[in-house]
Scaffold this active site. Structure first.
Site, PDB file in Angstrom:
ATOM      1  N   GLU A 235     -82.345  37.553 -13.947  1.00 61.42           N
ATOM      2  CA  GLU A 235     -83.686  37.775 -14.455  1.00 61.42           C
ATOM      3  C   GLU A 235     -84.660  38.102 -13.331  1.00 61.42           C
ATOM      4  OE1 GLU A 235     -85.094  34.178 -16.253  1.00 61.42           O
ATOM      5  OE2 GLU A 235     -87.125  34.905 -16.500  1.00 61.42           O
TER       6      GLU A 235
ATOM      7  N   TYR B  83    -101.328  58.812 -21.867  1.00 61.32           N
ATOM      8  CA  TYR B  83    -102.432  59.660 -21.415  1.00 61.32           C
ATOM      9  C   TYR B  83    -102.468  60.986 -22.148  1.00 61.32           C
ATOM     10  CZ  TYR B  83    -104.158  56.542 -17.860  1.00 61.32           C
ATOM     11  OH  TYR B  83    -104.740  55.482 -17.238  1.00 61.32           O
TER      12      TYR B  83
ATOM     13  N   ASP C  49     -83.618  31.825 -15.847  1.00 62.45           N
ATOM     14  CA  ASP C  49     -84.269  30.523 -15.710  1.00 62.45           C
ATOM     15  C   ASP C  49     -83.839  29.635 -16.860  1.00 62.45           C
ATOM     16  OD1 ASP C  49     -85.591  31.424 -13.501  1.00 62.45           O
ATOM     17  OD2 ASP C  49     -87.501  31.799 -14.553  1.00 62.45           O
TER      18      ASP C  49
END
Lengths: 1075, 363
Positions: free
Chosen positions: B192, B98, B244
């Site tokens: 994770e 910004y 995973d």
């Protein structure tokens, strides 16, 4: 040699069509003419009156009927045509006189449809005598009119073609150009000349022929026989020249109006030449000598060393590597073995065939001779022969009594002709040959050996009794030397018929008979030829020709030495002159000293059968030629060429009723002559109604023509401005200024001081030869066999190519051209077409050249981009032509209008009939979008100008109007290729232009970032913001930084690589398919 | 007032500015040299077992249509960083975005349009200056959850990771200033999935096993990686990774252990070559009968496997190649969450203890 000139050919060429009719007026009775003119000036009729009379007026009627062909079909076009004819004439005149043209055109609008046109040039000016003919007479060729005049096919005429003389029947000669049916062939680019008399002094000289005309017989044919047995067959309406005893003038009279007892003008003497020396190699073909061991000796060693020094050196490996000298000759590559060369240099000789092939004929000197061996003895024959009286007699005797075979020439004399034997022997020895004399019971045979001699004499004088001829150069030597030839000839074959005061020559060679007759004419002696069937000695009857001359006292053995009796034959005829009035004595004087004689008509015979076609030839300057047995002066009606400007004059006269005013100045020292000229539409003759001299109007020299006419003034397309603009573009050596109605003023300044190159003459190219022409060439050639015929008569055919053609045609190279049958000729023609050949040499055409076109076009439209190409010359139906194209972009051209198309033929703008033109068709075949050019209806769109120029010896127009080019596939293809080549360059340019735009956008992008970046950079570095901004902005202007290295997109295409032309063309064609 | 530790980075930034101004003075197209951040310029150092950046560089020019935007973004972020250092304040990546985002007056050009642009510019600046973004006072948002028997001090506050309730302590971007006051835990489990962390945390597994449990959502942040590296290096704690059984999980492990490709220059301060892959392994799927929970691979998944198995650091690793082979054989992935199907506390009561006990991990 052909001379393919592609100068301007519009309708007219001033200098090309000088005709000296007015000169007669001056010579005979100029004053009288002026009086007549003054009378007429008082009775000038108004346009309405003239128009009312038109129906009865043949010329006017003709004009009316052919207005569209002549470019006068509507008022706007008429105005343009008038200007166009005048400007084209002016350009021509200046260009031919090698003056940089400066032309001024002024058009004043007098009323809505009435204009005053003035065109002025700085040409050489026109002699008073020429004015009438150039501007005044609307000549009607048979294409426009109806079979006006002509000779029948069998009339022999004397023709000089490519520097060599021959006598041929007019029919056979013209048929070789115009084969089937009627036709007119423009041969002004070929070197064909015939003797024609000059109207001023009635002297004969050789003049160039512009057109050959053949048409169907429509009238009766009339055969005139005059005293001295001259005969001529002409159509009833053909003009002959008659001597008017009352006025003492030579007048043209239609043949059907002549009657027995009238005096017709006939050549009394034809011009002879002054040739003093011949180079015998000019009469020897390379194939004649291929089986003979002949050498040229007496060559300067330095010359040889020089010659070989210029050759390339190559090495060939056979059994061992040998060194060769390589010569590139027009006939192909010749390699000469190093060892041979050493010999040549040492002894100063070359084999004859090598000497000829290397083109050294011209370098022969008095020392140069041809050496040959026969039975161990060597002979040396000089290459340059002085044309001596003894040589001429020798040749005369040879034609009469001699024969030639492979190794020797022989003469057979009667025992009583012993004295001739010594003469022959002496001359032959002088020529370096050996002789043997064999005395038989009733004859003496003289044999002359000398290698080349038998070949040479066969070529010069013909082989066999039926083919005997006069050596070609005999027509080009002096009168006196010609006498010695005739002397020799008559010594052998002549018969004196003292009873009839007649000297007769009998021969079975028609050619010889005709040629001898013309040879006599060169002596100023009028001979006649009679054909009869000789019964011979029990064999088949043969045609025999007798050449007869008449004289008071003829002594055959001292023909010209004693009292020159035959000369009097002419004087005898001219005795009629003495009966005419004494006040015209000066005119008579001219006539008596002229080459003309008057002959009384003895009988008139009307023939209504046979003679399907009749023939005529057009001689622009003189409008007369010699035709018929023994030569009678014929007037030819087709003055052609002059039609353009005189049509303009007639148009002006018909629409305004006022005469045309012509100002002419030939030199600063002379005053300006002003002529008020009108055309007598009844007689189709010019009339000067008023003549005066002034001092102003023209500086130095030039012509100014002023006329008033009905027209319509338009702008833009097909306007006078547009015509002048286009003319200026393709004539960049001319300055043209214009002031027109509505205060328009324009000036086109020349951008080069260089006048166009005068093209060089070339022999015809085989691919351009039509079968009929080939037939004719075969009949007329002096080559003895087919292969030498091909080599000698065509360009781009060497002995190798000739052999290839013969092989393809399955014909023997040794075939005798004259004996070839139609089937063989057809085979030959097909083989020629199928054999690949080099294109004709470029220098027979005179293109504007690409760089000049570019600068010219650029200047005219202030173009942003211009690309041009001059295509290599090529052939359509064997005629060489060349296409030039120039494409311009941007500048003053309108961005949202259709592209501008400009068509030119031989530097003349083509402004009408665009859609019928091959150029337009070619343009529509181009895929313009492929080159980033907008396209609409197949034509380019946008700020683009496309200029196409064709230059050719024979521009194939679609019609006599000469406004569009005929669509020959070869022409369309060439135009398309030329246009594509330019368009491709433009395409590159336009994409480059787009890149520039993109670059501009980039610059803007950088510009926007600069202040932002500067703030931050200043903060980071502590340097001042302004300094950074200035630095960056300065860099912005350096295009190389902007455009180079760091740009990810690739810049323009790489430059065109130098691929061979053909490949490039293919690519251009492929290019579009890929799209 | 500039703090002492900022002097070096600040000088570097100013040096960049001065170099560019010098270019301008010399009328050269201003350019900055940046090491190439792509796989082609990344090599796996067999000795250190880390990814390292090669020497290939590219120049970023001002006067180049395709460079100028990034060029300006880079100096813009440099300016921002300098400003932050001078005021000794920190902002987040989003805030930096910004700070840079604005439209150039009278144009339609935004200096940056998306955060990814400013992030990328910052990463480039790290390479140019050799300073990390944290050093340049721009931090990522805090992320992840952590729990375990450790007491730390952060910005003067003492924090006990064993007393962080159900949410755990969130790891800030800059962990350089953190001081470890007491480290009782014996090892670290990194996972994770934040959801699985919540599950294990509820079971208080870390208490039972005396370990630290760490989770991030997806790819671990730089803060977490640095923190783990410090614990690993400073306290010798082994790290076990739970991800995973799919290529994305494998790459999370890979980044943690060897370093990331796009941030290869940070490997030394973040990679943990000693990290161990605990699960889910392909063998687990067979052993714990998880095949029925397989979710079919999508095309991207398959492509990613192919890519990963060819990375230098996996290419010659037989164990990993076997993993990939089995995945391809299964034709689908199994997520950590699938373990819940075996029982809600299956992971903390059976799976983890068994795995650790049997030392079923990959080095």
């Amino acid at each position: 040699m052909f001379s393919w000139r592609n100068a301007f050919i519009c309708f007219s060429r001033i200098k090309g069509s000088l005709i000296f009719l007015a000169a007669i007026g001056e010579v005979l009775n100029f004053e009288k003419m002026i009086i007549m003119a003054k009378e007429r000036a008082e009775t000038i009729k108004t346009a309405e009156e003239l128009a009312g009379e038109q129906r009865e007026i043949s010329v006017a009627e003709f004009f009316e009927k052919n207005r569209h062909l002549l470019g006068f079909d509507n008022p706007a076009k008429a105005l343009l045509t008038v200007v166009r004819e005048a400007v084209d004439n002016s350009l021509d005149a200046a260009e031919e006189a090698r003056i940089l043209p400066e032309i001024e055109v002024k058009i004043k609008q007098l009323s809505e449809d009435r204009f005053h046109v003035a065109v002025q040039d700085n040409g050489p000016g026109i002699m008073k005598e020429q004015i009438g003919r150039i501007f005044g007479k609307l000549l009607y060729g048979s294409k426009f009119g109806k079979g006006k005049q002509s000779l029948t096919a069998d009339a022999p005429i004397l023709i000089e073609e490519n520097g060599k003389m021959q006598v041929a029947p007019i029919g056979r000669f013209i048929d070789s150009f115009v084969q089937e049916g009627e036709g007119i062939k423009d041969v002004s680019k070929l070197n064909i000349a015939v003797p024609a008399f000059d109207w001023k002094n009635y002297k004969y000289s050789f003049k160039k022929v512009s057109h050959l005309i053949k048409h169907k017989r429509e009238n009766e044919v009339i055969e005139f026989t005059t005293e001295t047995n001259r005969k001529i067959k002409v159509t009833g309406c053909h003009s002959l020249f008659m001597f008017n005893k009352e006025t003492c003038k030579v007048e043209e009279v239609e043949a059907r109006n002549l009657k027995e007892g009238d005096l017709i003008v006939s050549p009394g003497k034809l011009p002879s030449g002054n040739l003093k020396e011949i180079n015998i190699l000019n009469y020897i073909n390379i194939d004649d000598i291929k089986n003979n061991w002949l050498y040229v000796y007496g060559i300067d060693k330095k010359f040889l060393i020089n010659l070989f020094g210029r050759a390339g050196v190559i090495h060939k490996k056979t059994d061992k590597s040998r060194k060769y000298y390589r010569f590139n000759t027009p006939d192909g590559i010749i390699d000469v073995l190093d060892d041979s060369l050493k010999q040549y240099v040492q002894k100063g000789f070359l084999p004859l065939h090598l000497f000829i092939k290397l083109g050294l004929k011209e370098f022969a000197t008095n020392e140069t001779c041809i050496q040959s061996y026969y039975h161990g003895s060597e002979t040396q024959i000089p290459v340059l022969w002085e044309i001596s009286p003894s040589l001429m007699r020798f040749l005369g005797l040879f034609v009469a009594e001699g024969h030639s075979d492979n190794r020797q020439i022989g003469f057979t004399f009667g025992l009583h002709e012993d004295y001739l034997v010594d003469e022959i022997a002496k001359t032959a020895r002088n020529l370096g040959s050996n002789i043997t004399i064999e005395r038989r019971e009733s004859s003496i045979r003289v044999k002359v050996f000398g290698g080349i001699l038998s070949i040479l004499l066969g070529n010069l004088c013909g082989r066999g009794a039926h083919n005997k001829k006069v050596p070609e150069f005999a027509f080009r030597t002096s009168e006196e030397l010609g006498q010695y030839f005739l002397d020799g000839l008559y010594q052998g074959d002549g018969h004196n018929v003292p009873k009839r005061n007649q000297l007769m020559l009998n021969t079975v060679s028609e050619r010889l008979a005709n040629e001898v007759m013309y040879l006599w004419l060169m002596q100023g002696v009028v001979a006649s030829v009679q054909k009869r069937i000789s019964q011979g000695l029990g064999k088949n009857p043969t045609e025999c020709f007798a050449v007869n001359v008449y004289g008071n006292s003829i002594n055959k053995s001292h023909l010209f030495k004693s009292n020159k009796p035959l000369k009097s034959a002419t004087i005898v005829s001219n005795k009629y002159l003495l009966k005419s009035k004494s006040e015209t004595a000066s005119a008579l004087d001219v006539f008596l000293n002229s080459d003309l004689c008057l002959l009384k008509i003895r009988s008139v015979k009307v023939i209504n059968e046979g003679n399907e076609f009749v023939y005529d030839i057009s001689v622009p300057e003189c409008e007369n030629f010699v035709g018929g047995f023994g030569g009678i002066s014929c007037h030819n009606s087709r003055g052609q060429q002059g039609i353009g400007i005189s049509a303009a004059v007639l148009y002006a006269q018909l629409t305004s009723g006022k005469p045309v005013i012509i100002y002419s100045r030939t030199s600063e020292k002379k005053p300006v002559h002003v002529f008020h000229l009108r055309i007598d539409t009844v007689k189709n003759e010019p009339q000067i109604v008023k003549e005066e001299t002034v001092d102003d109007k023209i500086k130095e020299h030039g012509v100014r023509i002023e006329m008033e006419l009905e027209g319509k003034y338009i702008q833009r397309q097909q306007s006078v401005e547009e015509y002048l603009k286009q003319t200026a573009i393709v004539n960049p050596f001319a300055t043209i200024s214009y002031s027109g109605p509505e205060n328009i003023k324009m000036k086109f300044t020349r951008i080069t001081e260089k006048l166009p190159v005068q093209p060089v003459g070339i022999k015809p190219h085989p691919h351009g030869v039509e079968i009929g022409v080939l037939d004719r060439m075969l009949k007329l050639t002096s080559s003895r066999n087919l292969s030498s015929f091909l080599v000698n008569e065509f360009c781009r055919v060497g002995s190798g190519t000739a052999k290839e053609i013969c092989k393809n045609a399955n014909l023997d190279t040794d075939l005798k051209p004259k004996e070839m049958e139609h089937e063989q000729i057809e085979k030959l023609w097909k083989a020629i077409q199928a054999t690949p050949l080099m294109k004709p040499p470029l220098d027979c055409l005179s293109p504007i050249t690409a760089p000049l076109l570019e600068s010219s076009l650029k200047k005219e439209f202030k173009l942003e981009f211009v690309a041009s190409v001059t295509r290599p010359a090529t052939v359509y139906r064997g005629n060489p032509f060349q296409i030039e194209c120039c494409i311009g972009y941007g500048g003053e051209l309108k961005p949202d209008a259709p592209g501008k198309i400009m068509r030119f033929a031989n530097r003349v703008p083509l402004m009408y009939q665009a859609s019928a033109c091959a150029m337009t068709k070619a343009l529509s075949k181009v895929d313009w979008r492929h080159y980033k050019i907008d396209q609409q209806g197949g034509m380019p769109q946008g700020p683009i100008v496309v200029l196409v120029h064709i230059c050719s010896a024979w521009v194939p127009y679609t019609s006599e109007g000469k406004e569009a080019i005929a669509s020959y596939p070869d022409i369309i293809k060439e135009v398309k290729l030329a246009v594509q080549e330019c368009a491709r360059k433009l395409g590159y340019y336009l994409s480059g232009r787009r890149r520039l735009l993109e670059q501009k956008e980039r610059q803007n992008l950088f510009e926007k970032y600069i202040p932002e970046a500067a703030v931050t950079l200043s903060y980071l570095s502590g340097a001042s913001k302004e300094k950074i901004i200035t630095g960056l902005q300065a860099m912005l202007k350096k295009v190389d930084i902007i455009a180079t290295d760091s740009f990810a997109d690739n810049g323009g295409k790489p430059e065109e690589s130098k691929k061979d032309k053909k490949k490039k063309d293919e690519e251009i064609e492929e290019e579009e398919k890929e799209e | 007032m500039t703090e002492e530790k900022n002097v070096e980075p600040k000088k570097k930034l100013e040096g960049l500015g001065k170099k560019l101004v010098k270019d301008i003075e010399e009328k050269k197209n201003p350019s900055m040299e940046i090491q190439v951040r792509s796989l082609s310029n990344v090599s796996f150092d067999q000795k250190s077992k880390m990814l390292s950046l090669g020497s290939a560089t590219s120049n970023r020019y001002f006067f180049n249509v395709s460079h100028i935007r990034k060029f300006v973004q880079t100096i813009e972020v440099a300016g921002t960083a300098k400003e932050l250092m001078e005021s000794n304040k920190h902002i987040s990546l989003r805030q930096a975005f910004y700070k840079m985002k604005r439209t150039i007056p009278n144009t339609n050009i935004d200096i940056v349009e998306e955060q990814s642009e400013s992030d990328s510019a910052l990463e480039d600046l790290e390479l140019i200056t050799g300073c990390s973004r944290e050093q340049m006072h721009i931090n990522a948002k805090k992320a992840g959850s952590i729990a375990g028997n450790v007491i730390i001090e952060d910005s003067g506050d003492v924090i006990d990771w064993s007393k962080m309730g159900s949410g755990g302590w969130s790891v800030p971007s800059n962990v350089e200033e953190i001081k470890f006051k007491k480290v009782d835990a014996k090892f670290i489990i990194y996972m994770e999935k934040d959801t699985m962390w919540t599950r294990i945390n509820e079971d208080k597994y870390w208490k039972k096993a005396n370990c630290i449990i760490v989770a991030s959502q997806g790819q671990s942040t730089r803060g977490i990686r640095r923190l783990l590296q410090r614990l690993h290096l400073e306290y010798g704690l082994p790290i076990y990774v739970l991800v995973d059984a799919d290529p994305w999980g494998a790459y999370i492990y890979s980044v943690l252990k060897f370093g990331s490709i796009s941030l290869a220059h940070t490997s030394e301060t973040m990679a943990i070559p000693g990290a161990r892959f605990l699960g889910l392994s392909a063998e687990d799927i067979e052993k714990y009968d998880l095949k029925r929970h397989i979710i079919k691979f999508k095309d991207v998944d398959k492509a990613r496997i192919k890519q990963i198995r060819n990375y230098d650091w996996f290419k010659n690793n037989k164990d990993w190649q076997r993993q990939f082979d089995l995945w391809e054989k299964f034709g689908g992935k199994v997520e950590l969450d699938a373990l819940v199907a075996k029982g809600v506390s299956f992971i903390s009561e059976k799976y983890l203890p068994e795995k650790l006990k049997n030392k079923e991990w990959l080095e």
